[in-house]
Design an enzyme around this catalytic site. Sequence first.
Site, short mmCIF file in Angstrom:
data_model
loop_
_atom_site.label_atom_id
_atom_site.label_comp_id
_atom_site.label_asym_id
_atom_site.label_seq_id
_atom_site.Cartn_x
_atom_site.Cartn_y
_atom_site.Cartn_z
N LYS A 130 1.80 10.35 -4.48
CA LYS A 130 0.79 10.82 -5.43
C LYS A 130 -0.59 10.41 -4.93
CE LYS A 130 -0.26 8.20 -8.79
NZ LYS A 130 -1.70 7.94 -8.49
N ASP A 160 2.25 6.55 -14.58
CA ASP A 160 2.22 7.61 -13.58
C ASP A 160 3.51 8.42 -13.49
OD1 ASP A 160 -0.38 7.26 -12.73
OD2 ASP A 160 0.14 5.88 -11.11
#
Length: 290
Positions: free
Chosen positions: A12, A139
């Site tokens: 990410k 996340d």
Amino acid sequence: MSPVLSTRARAKLNLSLHVVGRRPDGYHALESLVAFASVADHLSLDPEKPEGLTVQGPFAQAAGDDHDNLVLKAVRQLRRFKPALRSGHLTLTKYLPAQAGLGGGSADAAATLRLLARLNGFSLDDPDLLEAARLIGADVPVCLRSKPVMMRGIGDQLGEPLALPKLHAVLVKPPIGMATPDVFRQLGLEKGASLSGLAHPEPEPDTAAILMGQLAGLRNDLQKPAIAVAPLIAGCLSALSLQQGCVLARMSGSGSAVFGLFQTAADARNAATELARVHPDWWVKPTVIG
């Protein structure tokens, strides 16, 4: 006999990260354009073997013991909502470094949830799956879909998936890790404080050149605090920005990994080769974003 299932837990990247304030509960409110890179951990699930976890790969040691590993935490968390959940033996191959701001552990947990959803026949929109993702970590929801998106709040407000153009990049992590709370502490925001400024603009992903031009006007508000904690990050950014074809160099998340966006794939490959030669103790990977 059930086949072995597999998926990739992609890195990410926070292409931008604006801190807009700190809530009364202590969590920081963010606006961030999140995208995912081609470099990834690999995860497989064998339903015919007893439930458990094997961790291997170049960063296996950094994944922690089984009790703390987010892969098994994902299994336990989803089973709270679905007691009859089928699982099996999971094998995680760690290619992503820890404490890098690349969401490696969160991506691994999200990949586990995707595999369990496939095995048990429910969709990624299943409310129990989404709630399990939220409870595992901030996340994990954005990593569940693993698609470019605007993320707001504490990671709980996700926009619609974005069709970003392909971006050629180099990821660099120096031989240091960053603890996210230390970076936010360095930011120095009091509870309930808000930061004035323009709202994060909506991405304009028509072409790579347009998108990179817009990103140049954005920022990562955690970059300066992270450099105060670990000045080596500034050296990584400088080394990236000096490479031929580098359009933008920025830190991802709370660090310590940084990324450089390049005009062409050849520029990115050449830069990665040169950085790895000059800095053999850095983790350096050319990659594609989007």
